[in-house]
Design an enzyme around this catalytic site. Structure first.
Site, PDB file in Angstrom:
ATOM      1  N   HIS A  85      69.858   3.662  23.673  1.00 15.14           N
ATOM      2  CA  HIS A  85      70.924   3.044  24.341  1.00 15.14           C
ATOM      3  C   HIS A  85      71.319   2.111  23.206  1.00 15.14           C
ATOM      4  O   HIS A  85      70.289   1.180  23.148  1.00 15.14           O
ATOM      5  CB  HIS A  85      71.217   2.113  25.609  1.00 15.14           C
ATOM      6  CG  HIS A  85      71.850   3.541  27.007  1.00 15.14           C
ATOM      7  ND1 HIS A  85      73.417   3.170  26.704  1.00 15.14           N
ATOM      8  CD2 HIS A  85      71.761   4.126  27.472  1.00 15.14           C
ATOM      9  CE1 HIS A  85      73.613   4.837  27.578  1.00 15.14           C
ATOM     10  NE2 HIS A  85      72.325   5.028  28.818  1.00 15.14           N
ATOM     11  N   CYS A 102      73.811   8.523  24.130  1.00 12.41           N
ATOM     12  CA  CYS A 102      73.325   8.797  25.501  1.00 12.41           C
ATOM     13  C   CYS A 102      73.858  10.278  26.037  1.00 12.41           C
ATOM     14  O   CYS A 102      73.624  11.515  25.514  1.00 12.41           O
ATOM     15  CB  CYS A 102      73.449   7.579  26.465  1.00 12.41           C
ATOM     16  SG  CYS A 102      71.814   7.388  27.693  1.00 12.41           S
ATOM     17  N   GLU A 147      73.355  -0.001  22.055  1.00 11.37           N
ATOM     18  CA  GLU A 147      74.094  -1.707  22.703  1.00 11.37           C
ATOM     19  C   GLU A 147      73.121  -2.006  23.764  1.00 11.37           C
ATOM     20  O   GLU A 147      73.413  -3.615  24.336  1.00 11.37           O
ATOM     21  CB  GLU A 147      75.250  -1.433  23.579  1.00 11.37           C
ATOM     22  CG  GLU A 147      75.672  -0.495  24.584  1.00 11.37           C
ATOM     23  CD  GLU A 147      74.828   0.801  24.394  1.00 11.37           C
ATOM     24  OE1 GLU A 147      74.645   1.706  25.746  1.00 11.37           O
ATOM     25  OE2 GLU A 147      74.746   1.450  24.050  1.00 11.37           O
TER      26      GLU A 147
END
Length: 208
Positions: A188, A79, A190
């Site tokens: 992202h 990001c 994650e």
């Protein structure tokens, strides 16, 4: 061991939990000794480019990060961390980046206004990721209809040579970039479910 750079900017908990879920030995650190000892390094980031750059400067991490990347160690920016890899950003003035991937970061809102694109800024949510360079190790497990999670108002441009995968949001948004051992994801991983976990796993498998 994988090191996540802690410079006060980034969603460190969810990222470290995702890596632990994959069985990856990771450490959140700002110690140069520990960063040098790591096999892989991740630079996370959320917020404004200038503020993040300032925090890296205050911690005397700019030149060490550049040296670690130049050493050939697999390095991933996520990001805002990806945006910091580029030469410069135009977010709230002009700021120098780390210069690890040629290109610049520009305003999505300004581009949309200029091209009369009626879409919300920031881009928040899931978007399809289309692979443009099948040779990158990060996309070895990606399919044709995989989606990832974005939250951003600025995007990378002038970086076509380093584009690995993009998403369509009125314009082409670089989702994954790579310059040799230096990788970046605008989204992202994650927060991107199984697809994101596969991308993180692929990064950890890049030879150190």
């Amino acid at each position: 061991m994988l090191a996540i750079i802690d410079y006060g900017v980034g969603n460190l908990f969810s990222l470290s939990r995702s890596l632990e879920h994959l069985g990856v030995n990771c450490q959140v650190t700002r110690s140069l000794t520990e960063l040098k000892a790591a096999d892989h390094i991740i630079l996370p980031g959320v917020g404004a480019f200038g503020d993040a750059r300032k925090k890296l400067e205050e911690l005397s991490l700019i030149e060490p990060i550049q040296a670690l990347a130049a050493s050939g160690k697999p390095f991933l920016g996520i990001c805002l961390g990806m945006q910091l890899l580029f030469d410069k950003s135009e977010e709230f003035g002009e700021h120098s980046g780390l210069g690890l991937i040629p290109g610049r970061i520009v305003s999505m809102r300004e581009t949309f206004d200029r091209e009369n694109i009626d879409l919300k800024v920031p881009q928040i949510g899931w978007n399809k990721l289309t692979v443009q360079n099948q040779h990158s190790p990060l996309v070895k497990s990606l399919g044709k209809n995989d989606f990832v999670y974005y939250v951003h108002s600025y995007y990378a441009t002038d970086c076509q040579k380093y584009l690995v995968a993009d998403s369509e949001y009125g314009i082409s948004i670089p989702g994954i970039v790579q310059n040799k051992n230096v990788f970046g994801t605008q989204f992202h991983p994650e927060k991107s479910g199984e697809v994101g976990l596969n991308i993180l796993k692929a990064f950890t498998e890049v030879p150190a």
